[in-house]
Design a protein around this motif. Structure first.
Motif, PDB file in Angstrom:
ATOM      1  N   SER A 186      -0.699 -12.782 -30.609  1.00  0.00           N
ATOM      2  CA  SER A 186       0.443 -12.017 -31.100  1.00  0.00           C
ATOM      3  C   SER A 186       0.548 -10.651 -30.433  1.00  0.00           C
ATOM      4  O   SER A 186      -0.432  -9.900 -30.373  1.00  0.00           O
ATOM      5  CB  SER A 186       0.321 -11.815 -32.612  1.00  0.00           C
ATOM      6  N   VAL A 187       1.759 -10.317 -29.983  1.00  0.00           N
ATOM      7  CA  VAL A 187       2.016  -8.997 -29.416  1.00  0.00           C
ATOM      8  C   VAL A 187       1.989  -7.930 -30.513  1.00  0.00           C
ATOM      9  O   VAL A 187       1.854  -6.747 -30.236  1.00  0.00           O
ATOM     10  CB  VAL A 187       3.352  -8.983 -28.622  1.00  0.00           C
ATOM     11  N   HIS A 188       2.049  -8.384 -31.770  1.00  0.00           N
ATOM     12  CA  HIS A 188       2.005  -7.436 -32.887  1.00  0.00           C
ATOM     13  C   HIS A 188       0.599  -6.864 -33.086  1.00  0.00           C
ATOM     14  O   HIS A 188       0.417  -5.926 -33.846  1.00  0.00           O
ATOM     15  CB  HIS A 188       2.521  -8.098 -34.169  1.00  0.00           C
ATOM     16  N   GLU A 189      -0.378  -7.423 -32.404  1.00  0.00           N
ATOM     17  CA  GLU A 189      -1.752  -6.915 -32.487  1.00  0.00           C
ATOM     18  C   GLU A 189      -2.166  -6.144 -31.236  1.00  0.00           C
ATOM     19  O   GLU A 189      -3.347  -5.907 -31.011  1.00  0.00           O
ATOM     20  CB  GLU A 189      -2.729  -8.082 -32.700  1.00  0.00           C
ATOM     21  N   VAL A 190      -1.185  -5.770 -30.427  1.00  0.00           N
ATOM     22  CA  VAL A 190      -1.464  -5.071 -29.177  1.00  0.00           C
ATOM     23  C   VAL A 190      -1.006  -3.619 -29.308  1.00  0.00           C
ATOM     24  O   VAL A 190       0.046  -3.345 -29.891  1.00  0.00           O
ATOM     25  CB  VAL A 190      -0.715  -5.769 -28.004  1.00  0.00           C
ATOM     26  N   ASP A 191      -1.801  -2.691 -28.776  1.00  0.00           N
ATOM     27  CA  ASP A 191      -1.391  -1.294 -28.715  1.00  0.00           C
ATOM     28  C   ASP A 191      -1.782  -0.721 -27.353  1.00  0.00           C
ATOM     29  O   ASP A 191      -2.425  -1.403 -26.549  1.00  0.00           O
ATOM     30  CB  ASP A 191      -1.996  -0.470 -29.861  1.00  0.00           C
ATOM     31  N   ALA A 192      -1.393   0.525 -27.108  1.00  0.00           N
ATOM     32  CA  ALA A 192      -1.655   1.141 -25.798  1.00  0.00           C
ATOM     33  C   ALA A 192      -3.144   1.154 -25.489  1.00  0.00           C
ATOM     34  O   ALA A 192      -3.550   0.907 -24.351  1.00  0.00           O
ATOM     35  CB  ALA A 192      -1.090   2.558 -25.756  1.00  0.00           C
ATOM     36  N   LYS A 193      -3.961   1.412 -26.508  1.00  0.00           N
ATOM     37  CA  LYS A 193      -5.412   1.476 -26.279  1.00  0.00           C
ATOM     38  C   LYS A 193      -5.947   0.136 -25.779  1.00  0.00           C
ATOM     39  O   LYS A 193      -6.743   0.088 -24.834  1.00  0.00           O
ATOM     40  CB  LYS A 193      -6.102   1.893 -27.588  1.00  0.00           C
ATOM     41  N   SER A 194      -5.515  -0.962 -26.400  1.00  0.00           N
ATOM     42  CA  SER A 194      -6.010  -2.287 -25.982  1.00  0.00           C
ATOM     43  C   SER A 194      -5.504  -2.643 -24.577  1.00  0.00           C
ATOM     44  O   SER A 194      -6.228  -3.255 -23.791  1.00  0.00           O
ATOM     45  CB  SER A 194      -5.633  -3.368 -27.004  1.00  0.00           C
ATOM     46  N   VAL A 195      -4.279  -2.243 -24.268  1.00  0.00           N
ATOM     47  CA  VAL A 195      -3.729  -2.512 -22.936  1.00  0.00           C
ATOM     48  C   VAL A 195      -4.477  -1.681 -21.884  1.00  0.00           C
ATOM     49  O   VAL A 195      -4.841  -2.202 -20.823  1.00  0.00           O
ATOM     50  CB  VAL A 195      -2.204  -2.234 -22.883  1.00  0.00           C
ATOM     51  N   ARG A 196      -4.728  -0.419 -22.187  1.00  0.00           N
ATOM     52  CA  ARG A 196      -5.451   0.453 -21.244  1.00  0.00           C
ATOM     53  C   ARG A 196      -6.861  -0.080 -20.987  1.00  0.00           C
ATOM     54  O   ARG A 196      -7.360  -0.048 -19.871  1.00  0.00           O
ATOM     55  CB  ARG A 196      -5.542   1.891 -21.790  1.00  0.00           C
ATOM     56  N   LYS A 197      -7.490  -0.601 -22.039  1.00  0.00           N
ATOM     57  CA  LYS A 197      -8.842  -1.159 -21.897  1.00  0.00           C
ATOM     58  C   LYS A 197      -8.810  -2.373 -20.953  1.00  0.00           C
ATOM     59  O   LYS A 197      -9.660  -2.511 -20.069  1.00  0.00           O
ATOM     60  CB  LYS A 197      -9.388  -1.544 -23.278  1.00  0.00           C
ATOM     61  N   LYS A 198      -7.823  -3.257 -21.149  1.00  0.00           N
ATOM     62  CA  LYS A 198      -7.690  -4.442 -20.300  1.00  0.00           C
ATOM     63  C   LYS A 198      -7.333  -4.053 -18.861  1.00  0.00           C
ATOM     64  O   LYS A 198      -7.711  -4.739 -17.916  1.00  0.00           O
ATOM     65  CB  LYS A 198      -6.635  -5.401 -20.860  1.00  0.00           C
ATOM     66  N   MET A 199      -6.608  -2.953 -18.712  1.00  0.00           N
ATOM     67  CA  MET A 199      -6.208  -2.475 -17.395  1.00  0.00           C
ATOM     68  C   MET A 199      -7.423  -2.151 -16.525  1.00  0.00           C
ATOM     69  O   MET A 199      -7.397  -2.335 -15.323  1.00  0.00           O
ATOM     70  CB  MET A 199      -5.373  -1.198 -17.563  1.00  0.00           C
ATOM     71  N   LYS A 200      -8.474  -1.659 -17.167  1.00  0.00           N
ATOM     72  CA  LYS A 200      -9.688  -1.259 -16.435  1.00  0.00           C
ATOM     73  C   LYS A 200     -10.469  -2.463 -15.927  1.00  0.00           C
ATOM     74  O   LYS A 200     -11.234  -2.348 -14.973  1.00  0.00           O
ATOM     75  CB  LYS A 200     -10.587  -0.416 -17.343  1.00  0.00           C
ATOM     76  N   ASP A 201     -10.290  -3.608 -16.567  1.00  0.00           N
ATOM     77  CA  ASP A 201     -10.995  -4.831 -16.180  1.00  0.00           C
ATOM     78  C   ASP A 201     -10.242  -5.489 -15.022  1.00  0.00           C
ATOM     79  O   ASP A 201      -9.214  -6.131 -15.220  1.00  0.00           O
ATOM     80  CB  ASP A 201     -11.078  -5.767 -17.404  1.00  0.00           C
ATOM     81  N   LYS A 202     -10.752  -5.317 -13.809  1.00  0.00           N
ATOM     82  CA  LYS A 202     -10.057  -5.798 -12.603  1.00  0.00           C
ATOM     83  C   LYS A 202      -9.878  -7.325 -12.584  1.00  0.00           C
ATOM     84  O   LYS A 202      -8.974  -7.838 -11.955  1.00  0.00           O
ATOM     85  CB  LYS A 202     -10.832  -5.368 -11.344  1.00  0.00           C
ATOM     86  N   ALA A 203     -10.780  -8.041 -13.254  1.00  0.00           N
ATOM     87  CA  ALA A 203     -10.694  -9.503 -13.270  1.00  0.00           C
ATOM     88  C   ALA A 203      -9.612  -9.995 -14.237  1.00  0.00           C
ATOM     89  O   ALA A 203      -9.141 -11.116 -14.137  1.00  0.00           O
ATOM     90  CB  ALA A 203     -12.041 -10.111 -13.653  1.00  0.00           C
ATOM     91  N   PHE A 204      -9.203  -9.146 -15.177  1.00  0.00           N
ATOM     92  CA  PHE A 204      -8.207  -9.525 -16.176  1.00  0.00           C
ATOM     93  C   PHE A 204      -6.803  -9.404 -15.595  1.00  0.00           C
ATOM     94  O   PHE A 204      -6.458  -8.396 -14.994  1.00  0.00           O
ATOM     95  CB  PHE A 204      -8.338  -8.620 -17.406  1.00  0.00           C
ATOM     96  N   ALA A 205      -5.982 -10.434 -15.791  1.00  0.00           N
ATOM     97  CA  ALA A 205      -4.588 -10.436 -15.313  1.00  0.00           C
ATOM     98  C   ALA A 205      -4.538  -9.914 -13.878  1.00  0.00           C
ATOM     99  O   ALA A 205      -3.871  -8.940 -13.570  1.00  0.00           O
ATOM    100  CB  ALA A 205      -3.701  -9.609 -16.242  1.00  0.00           C
ATOM    101  N   ARG A 206      -5.271 -10.593 -13.027  1.00  0.00           N
ATOM    102  CA  ARG A 206      -5.459 -10.172 -11.637  1.00  0.00           C
ATOM    103  C   ARG A 206      -4.136  -9.956 -10.898  1.00  0.00           C
ATOM    104  O   ARG A 206      -4.048  -9.136  -9.988  1.00  0.00           O
ATOM    105  CB  ARG A 206      -6.309 -11.210 -10.898  1.00  0.00           C
ATOM    106  N   GLY A 207      -3.111 -10.696 -11.281  1.00  0.00           N
ATOM    107  CA  GLY A 207      -1.817 -10.589 -10.606  1.00  0.00           C
ATOM    108  C   GLY A 207      -1.045  -9.317 -10.913  1.00  0.00           C
ATOM    109  O   GLY A 207      -0.057  -9.013 -10.253  1.00  0.00           O
ATOM    110  N   VAL A 208      -1.476  -8.569 -11.921  1.00  0.00           N
ATOM    111  CA  VAL A 208      -0.760  -7.359 -12.317  1.00  0.00           C
ATOM    112  C   VAL A 208      -1.244  -6.179 -11.477  1.00  0.00           C
ATOM    113  O   VAL A 208      -2.433  -5.873 -11.450  1.00  0.00           O
ATOM    114  CB  VAL A 208      -0.964  -7.054 -13.819  1.00  0.00           C
ATOM    115  N   ASN A 209      -0.311  -5.522 -10.807  1.00  0.00           N
ATOM    116  CA  ASN A 209      -0.637  -4.367  -9.986  1.00  0.00           C
ATOM    117  C   ASN A 209      -0.760  -3.129 -10.875  1.00  0.00           C
ATOM    118  O   ASN A 209       0.234  -2.611 -11.383  1.00  0.00           O
ATOM    119  CB  ASN A 209       0.444  -4.170  -8.921  1.00  0.00           C
TER     120      ASN A 209
END
Length: 194
Positions: free
Chosen positions: A133-156
């Protein structure tokens, strides 16, 4: 030139795009574009149109070579120009692909670039939640995932950061704003949760 209707734009997007995930990506970008148009006091239909159609040619013309003049988005822009889509929309579409070397001069073009990769990152973050659910996502969780280079590799990641900078908005505020736009249409995006 009259702006094509949303129904006509949606039909064109469906005609060229079979992938459900790519269709949902364009719907997510459309929602973010409409939300920013409201925020900036701009034309919501026009901004929504550019979000809804910006990647419609990607499946047929993937452009792995990153040619500025062949395949996506140049081929799509040629098709849209032939169907009478306005030049400001075409410029924004060319501008969302860095390799086209098209300057992002309009607020609409800057916004499309700022929300495009980010919606993908938010979607990926939502889909790894147990609830999906996108209702359980916030900026902090997105920023954390952003740091993980292996996560969503296609996203620049640079495009996400530079997009917010070009738009002149704080990155966390930008992420939360786009999340809210996606939460508002979570059912259409398949991100309402289980």
């Amino acid at each position: 030139m009259q702006l094509p209707t949303r129904a006509a734009t949606l039909a064109l997007m469906h005609e060229y795009t079979a992938s459900e995930s790519l269709r949902k990506h364009m719907l997510a970008v459309e929602g973010a574009m409409r939300a920013y148009a409201r925020k900036f006091g701009e034309d919501e239909e026009r901004w929504g149109t550019v979000g809804l159609i910006h990647d419609f040619d990607y499946e047929r013309f993937p452009n792995n070579a990153h040619s500025p003049t062949e395949e996506h988005p140049a081929e799509g822009v040629r098709i849209l120009r032939g169907k009478g889509y306005p030049e400001d929309i075409l410029e924004a579409i060319l501008g969302h692909a860095q390799y086209c070397n098209t300057p992002r001069e309009s607020q609409m073009a800057k916004t499309l670039f700022a929300v495009d990769e980010l919606t993908g990152l938010i979607t990926a973050t939502a889909l790894v939640r147990p609830s999906k659910s996108v209702h359980e996502v916030d900026a902090k969780s997105v920023r954390k995932k952003m740091k993980d280079k292996a996560f969503a590799r296609g996203v620049n990641r640079d495009d996400v950061i530079n997009g917010a900078t070009e738009l002149g908005v704080d990155l966390d505020e930008h992420i939360n704003f786009v999340i809210a736009s996606m939460q508002a249409r979570s059912a259409d995006l398949g991100l309402s949760g289980s």
